[in-house]
Design an enzyme around this catalytic site. Structure first.
Site, PDB file in Angstrom:
ATOM      1  CG  HIS A 195      -1.688  -1.085   1.443  1.00  0.00           C
ATOM      2  ND1 HIS A 195      -2.631  -1.581   0.246  1.00  0.00           N
ATOM      3  CD2 HIS A 195      -1.704  -2.020   2.074  1.00  0.00           C
ATOM      4  CE1 HIS A 195      -3.259  -2.616   0.874  1.00  0.00           C
ATOM      5  NE2 HIS A 195      -2.716  -3.183   2.090  1.00  0.00           N
ATOM      6  NE  ARG A 227      -5.703  -7.932  -6.528  1.00  0.00           N
ATOM      7  CZ  ARG A 227      -6.478  -7.146  -7.280  1.00  0.00           C
ATOM      8  NH1 ARG A 227      -6.159  -6.521  -8.530  1.00  0.00           N
ATOM      9  NH2 ARG A 227      -7.750  -6.750  -6.944  1.00  0.00           N
TER      10      ARG A 227
END
Length: 325
Positions: free
Chosen positions: A106, A201
């Site tokens: 993140h 991802r």
């Protein structure tokens, strides 16, 4: 028009998310009204298009955003409202992984603001249940830099460089932005995070999603977000009953554990924000002046900042206690 001068403890309808890696524990253990492959229960959410709806009391059916717009600092606290205005700052979830989640990272606040006009994502995990062999992925298993990472990526060897940690019930972790991570198969946990749904991802185990399509990877976006230094994620904390035990603090939230074997009165005047309790075990009645609400295992409740004191009526219950410093 509904009017009420004093706010009360607020419960919300869970927002259930079907995931390719989801399981059945949210139904089996927490009695969420879910079906197979439900991976997440968003307990309190101010994420756009996922705004929580009140499930109890006079405001039943109203949204979290409606509450903020009408009650402002009475709901969240003066400093919190000054900082975030009508954006609720935290997201609370229960997560059930029957298979490995994608390996992801993140961004921090600065990168998220620049790219997405969003908050970053600092998060905390508390392990609720683990099947034998359940693990988390946290960082890398060797000294890593951008060049070594890109080489592993080009050779499709990302799994070979990931650090796995065996976990047990009660373990807790704080994941700062930039930490490469994944929840492993067989792990059920509670998650507290900044209000953000931005995930990059980097590896997804070469599997299709629930629609039969391969999920998008965010290789280039992730590269600038990754912190290649070893993370210091695992929290150590003590054990005590009938008093809050500190688990961890970030710039965005404080998390304590509260294990009760008897009724307990909590003075909230020293906390300058709302307080959230996620019930981990047992059940309780939460009483305030003129109002009471039952809370049981797998449920979450928000105590508005306006409320100065609550009483837990129980002989066995445990909670995560969360507020903003």
């Amino acid at each position: 028009m509904i009017t009420i001068s004093t706010l009360y403890p607020l419960k919300f309808y869970p927002i259930l998310k079907e995931k390719v890696w989801g399981g059945t524990k949210l139904y089996e253990l927490f009695h969420k009204n879910s079906k197979d492959n439900v991976g997440e229960s968003w307990e309190i959410s101010g994420v756009e298009n996922n705004i929580s709806e009140i499930a109890n009391g006079p405001f039943k059916g109203k949204t979290l955003n409606w509450l903020l717009e009408n009650y402002k600092e009475k709901l969240v606290g003066e400093k919190v409202y000054s900082d975030f205005e009508n954006q609720f700052p935290l997201l609370f979830k229960f997560i059930d992984a029957s298979e490995n989640l994608s390996v992801q990272v993140h961004p921090d606040d600065a990168l998220a603001k620049q790219r997405h006009n969003s908050f970053g994502k600092t998060e905390m995990w508390y392990i609720l249940n683990v099947e034998k062999g359940g693990e988390l992925i946290l960082g890398f298993n060797q000294k890593m830099d951008k060049q070594k990472y890109l080489k592993s990526l080009s050779e499709n060897k990302i799994p070979e460089i990931l650090n796995s940690e065996t976990v047990k019930k009660g373990d807790a972790f704080i994941l700062n932005p930039g930490t490469v991570h994944a929840i492993g198969a067989g792990v059920l946990l509670a998650e507290i995070q900044q209000t953000s749904d931005i995930t990059y991802r980097i590896y997804d185990w070469d599997r299709p999603d629930t629609n039969g399509q391969m999920r998008q990877l965010h290789t280039d976006l992730a590269l600038d977000a990754i912190n290649f230094n070893p993370p210091k994620s695992r929290m150590t904390y003590g054990q005590a009953k009938n008093t809050p035990v500190h688990i961890g603090t970030t710039d965005f939230f404080v998390v304590n554990k509260l294990v009760l074997s008897k009724s307990y009165r909590k003075d909230l005047k020293s906390i300058a924000s709302f307080t959230v309790y996620m019930c981990l075990e047992g059940s309780t009645i939460i009483e305030t002046d003129g109002y009471s609400e039952k809370l049981k295992k797998g449920e979450t409740i928000l105590i508005p900042a306006q409320i100065a004191e609550i009483k837990f009526i129980t002989n066995s219950a445990s909670f995560l206690e969360v507020y903003i410093p």
